[in-house]
Motif scaffolding. Structure first.
Motif, PDB file in Angstrom:
ATOM      1  N   LEU A  20      67.120 135.487  58.772  1.00  0.00           N
ATOM      2  CA  LEU A  20      66.098 135.966  57.842  1.00  0.00           C
ATOM      3  C   LEU A  20      66.750 136.436  56.542  1.00  0.00           C
ATOM      4  N   ILE A  21      67.851 137.153  56.651  1.00  0.00           N
ATOM      5  CA  ILE A  21      68.539 137.644  55.456  1.00  0.00           C
ATOM      6  C   ILE A  21      69.078 136.470  54.633  1.00  0.00           C
ATOM      7  N   ARG A  22      69.633 135.462  55.310  1.00  0.00           N
ATOM      8  CA  ARG A  22      70.111 134.269  54.586  1.00  0.00           C
ATOM      9  C   ARG A  22      68.955 133.572  53.869  1.00  0.00           C
ATOM     10  N   TRP A  23      67.818 133.468  54.542  1.00  0.00           N
ATOM     11  CA  TRP A  23      66.637 132.839  53.940  1.00  0.00           C
ATOM     12  C   TRP A  23      66.178 133.627  52.719  1.00  0.00           C
ATOM     13  N   MET A  24      66.181 134.948  52.823  1.00  0.00           N
ATOM     14  CA  MET A  24      65.746 135.780  51.708  1.00  0.00           C
ATOM     15  C   MET A  24      66.657 135.622  50.495  1.00  0.00           C
ATOM     16  N   GLU A  25      67.931 135.407  50.719  1.00  0.00           N
ATOM     17  CA  GLU A  25      68.915 135.374  49.637  1.00  0.00           C
ATOM     18  C   GLU A  25      69.135 133.986  49.044  1.00  0.00           C
ATOM     19  N   ARG A  26      68.460 132.984  49.577  1.00  0.00           N
ATOM     20  CA  ARG A  26      68.606 131.632  49.003  1.00  0.00           C
ATOM     21  C   ARG A  26      68.186 131.634  47.542  1.00  0.00           C
ATOM     22  N   PRO A  27      68.894 130.879  46.713  1.00  0.00           N
ATOM     23  CA  PRO A  27      68.476 130.807  45.309  1.00  0.00           C
ATOM     24  C   PRO A  27      67.180 129.998  45.168  1.00  0.00           C
ATOM     25  N   ASP A  28      66.468 130.278  44.117  1.00  0.00           N
ATOM     26  CA  ASP A  28      65.237 129.521  43.819  1.00  0.00           C
ATOM     27  C   ASP A  28      65.593 128.071  43.508  1.00  0.00           C
ATOM     28  N   ARG A  29      64.712 127.180  43.882  1.00  0.00           N
ATOM     29  CA  ARG A  29      64.897 125.774  43.523  1.00  0.00           C
ATOM     30  C   ARG A  29      64.407 125.558  42.107  1.00  0.00           C
ATOM     31  N   ASP A  30      65.044 124.628  41.431  1.00  0.00           N
ATOM     32  CA  ASP A  30      64.590 124.268  40.085  1.00  0.00           C
ATOM     33  C   ASP A  30      63.264 123.512  40.207  1.00  0.00           C
ATOM     34  N   PRO A  31      62.290 123.819  39.345  1.00  0.00           N
ATOM     35  CA  PRO A  31      60.998 123.123  39.439  1.00  0.00           C
ATOM     36  C   PRO A  31      61.050 121.673  38.981  1.00  0.00           C
ATOM     37  N   ALA A  32      62.150 121.254  38.411  1.00  0.00           N
ATOM     38  CA  ALA A  32      62.258 119.893  37.867  1.00  0.00           C
ATOM     39  C   ALA A  32      62.392 118.854  38.902  1.00  0.00           C
TER      40      ALA A  32
END
Length: 71
Positions: A59-71
């Motif tokens: 869960l912590i790893r999932w929370m800390e994932r960077p946002d994906r680029d919308p492109a």
């Protein structure tokens, strides 16, 4: 899902998990661990105190994932 939203959802899930885990760990400690020698008690209390981390690591790893680029 944005990182900020994941952090909010993850925080709520972590709080719920700890609210369930803590009474269970206390009940286990009160019923079984209290009858063991003091050295064993110390080790078991340390393990119970750290055991909540293992199921929450994904869960912590999932929370800390960077946002994906919308492109």
């Amino acid at each position: 899902m944005r990182r900020r939203t994941r952090s909010f959802v993850g925080t709520i899930v972590m709080i719920a998990f700890v609210l369930i885990y803590a009474p269970l760990a206390m009940a286990l400690a009160d019923s079984r661990i209290a009858q063991t020698p003091p050295v064993v008690q110390s080790v078991l209390y340390a393990l119970l105190g750290l055991a909540w981390i293992i199921p929450l690591m994904p869960l912590i790893r999932w929370m800390e994932r960077p946002d994906r680029d919308p492109a």
